[in-house]
Design a protein around this motif. Structure first.
Motif, PDB file in Angstrom:
ATOM      1  N   ASN A 180       0.316   4.271  -2.497  1.00  0.00           N
ATOM      2  CA  ASN A 180       0.472   5.679  -2.144  1.00  0.00           C
ATOM      3  C   ASN A 180       1.967   5.963  -2.079  1.00  0.00           C
ATOM      4  O   ASN A 180       2.716   5.295  -1.361  1.00  0.00           O
ATOM      5  CB  ASN A 180      -0.188   5.964  -0.795  1.00  0.00           C
ATOM      6  N   PHE A 181       2.414   6.953  -2.837  1.00  0.00           N
ATOM      7  CA  PHE A 181       3.841   7.251  -2.980  1.00  0.00           C
ATOM      8  C   PHE A 181       4.147   8.585  -2.322  1.00  0.00           C
ATOM      9  O   PHE A 181       3.550   9.607  -2.652  1.00  0.00           O
ATOM     10  CB  PHE A 181       4.204   7.292  -4.470  1.00  0.00           C
ATOM     11  N   GLY A 182       5.065   8.571  -1.364  1.00  0.00           N
ATOM     12  CA  GLY A 182       5.441   9.784  -0.659  1.00  0.00           C
ATOM     13  C   GLY A 182       6.863  10.202  -0.955  1.00  0.00           C
ATOM     14  O   GLY A 182       7.688   9.405  -1.409  1.00  0.00           O
ATOM     15  N   GLY A 183       7.156  11.462  -0.684  1.00  0.00           N
ATOM     16  CA  GLY A 183       8.503  11.971  -0.870  1.00  0.00           C
ATOM     17  C   GLY A 183       8.660  13.329  -0.213  1.00  0.00           C
ATOM     18  O   GLY A 183       7.682  14.016   0.078  1.00  0.00           O
ATOM     19  N   THR A 201       0.794  -1.234   0.000  1.00  0.00           N
ATOM     20  CA  THR A 201       0.000   0.000   0.000  1.00  0.00           C
ATOM     21  C   THR A 201       0.820   1.275   0.000  1.00  0.00           C
ATOM     22  O   THR A 201       0.311   2.326  -0.381  1.00  0.00           O
ATOM     23  CB  THR A 201      -0.930   0.045   1.232  1.00  0.00           C
ATOM     24  N   PHE A 202       2.089   1.202   0.432  1.00  0.00           N
ATOM     25  CA  PHE A 202       2.849   2.445   0.648  1.00  0.00           C
ATOM     26  C   PHE A 202       4.282   2.326   0.143  1.00  0.00           C
ATOM     27  O   PHE A 202       4.947   1.314   0.339  1.00  0.00           O
ATOM     28  CB  PHE A 202       2.861   2.808   2.135  1.00  0.00           C
ATOM     29  N   SER A 203       4.732   3.419  -0.485  1.00  0.00           N
ATOM     30  CA  SER A 203       6.102   3.514  -0.992  1.00  0.00           C
ATOM     31  C   SER A 203       6.625   4.918  -0.717  1.00  0.00           C
ATOM     32  O   SER A 203       5.842   5.880  -0.611  1.00  0.00           O
ATOM     33  CB  SER A 203       6.130   3.228  -2.500  1.00  0.00           C
ATOM     34  N   PHE A 204       7.939   5.039  -0.615  1.00  0.00           N
ATOM     35  CA  PHE A 204       8.546   6.355  -0.386  1.00  0.00           C
ATOM     36  C   PHE A 204       9.772   6.489  -1.271  1.00  0.00           C
ATOM     37  O   PHE A 204      10.544   5.548  -1.417  1.00  0.00           O
ATOM     38  CB  PHE A 204       8.938   6.529   1.083  1.00  0.00           C
TER      39      PHE A 204
END
Length: 281
Positions: A100-103, A66-69
């Protein structure tokens, strides 16, 4: 300039390259950041290569389904503005998939990241610089002396998803210290990590149930590197974290825009006093 290049994953013997490039552009990563992060998702480390020369790098760490950074996104100066960066980022995004990709991006790049990738601004992070002058805190214990499952549960309450592989490495890295605050019921009320960087040390994270516990962790961590330069990354919405830095006469030296492709994760920002890293979450 016209030349051919290809995008590939970075080999285990090359993981030092993004770290060294991050140092060269002034991001001052930790000495052991690659060893801590790479095992989480080796397939997310990318580079552009031309005739055995690496031209650019980028990392997208898929923590779960579900989540990547993303971070360590750098193209060598002579090879910028030729589409190389976008090709690396495209490979990263394919790897991310529907997660969902964060940075953390520099402020002036917010519009570009929004228009090209769909990243939405969440809040600012602030980097502070000062001198470590904490005092020993007898009520803190080493992270390696508490049950790992309990620490993982506490960490997961302050990060979008579980990051077991990363946390095991992070609290045991060389030239670093991880401290935990436990109450009289053996419950974790906070923890923090300080690690050696190319310049000085960085604190990250500090997760704590209250500003008083965060202060205790900060002092305990900086007591281990007395007189050394220290950096502390705070989420701007946590005003207590900002005051922690200000009352220690730390100087604001850098900042980022925390962004996500989907909805901002629901996290207790009032308990997140120190960001783990700008590069990988």
């Amino acid at each position: 300039m016209s030349f051919s290049y290809h995008i590939r994953t970075i080999r285990p013997d090359e993981i030092h390259i993004p770290i060294e490039w991050a140092r060269d552009v002034g991001w001052n990563p930790g000495l052991y950041d690659a060893e801590c992060h790479y095992p989480v998702d080796p397939d997310g480390w990318f580079c552009a290569e031309h005739e055995d020369e690496i031209l650019g790098v980028g990392v997208a760490t898929n923590y779960d389904n579900t989540f990547s950074f993303g971070g360590f996104y750098i193209v060598k100066e002579p090879f910028r503005h030729h589409g190389i960066g976008w090709d690396i980022f495209s490979a990263m995004l394919r790897h991310v998939g529907d997660r969902n990709f964060g940075g953390d991006g520099v402020y002036e790049m917010q519009d570009k990241y929004h228009d090209k990738i769909g990243l939405q601004f969440a809040y600012r992070n602030i980097r502070w610089q000062g001198i470590g002058n904490g005092t020993d805190q007898p009520d803190l214990v080493f992270a390696t002396d508490v049950p790992f499952d309990s620490l993982l549960q506490y960490d997961t309450a302050h990060f979008p998803v579980q990051r077991e592989v990363f946390l095991k490495n992070w609290i045991k890295q060389p030239e670093g210290t991880a401290l935990v605050k436990i109450d009289n019921k053996e419950q974790i009320n906070g923890y923090g990590v300080i690690r050696k960087c190319y310049e000085g040390y960085k604190i990250g994270p500090i997760f704590a149930n209250s500003p008083a516990i965060a202060d205790e962790l900060f002092d305990g961590l900086t007591a281990t590197i007395s007189g050394e330069m220290v950096f502390f990354d705070t989420p701007e919405p946590n005003s207590a974290a900002v005051r922690m830095a200000q009352k220690r006469s730390m100087t604001q030296v850098f900042g980022t825009a925390r962004m996500y492709t989907k909805k901002m994760p629901s996290l207790p920002l009032d308990e997140i006093f120190g960001v783990t890293t700008f590069e990988l979450g």
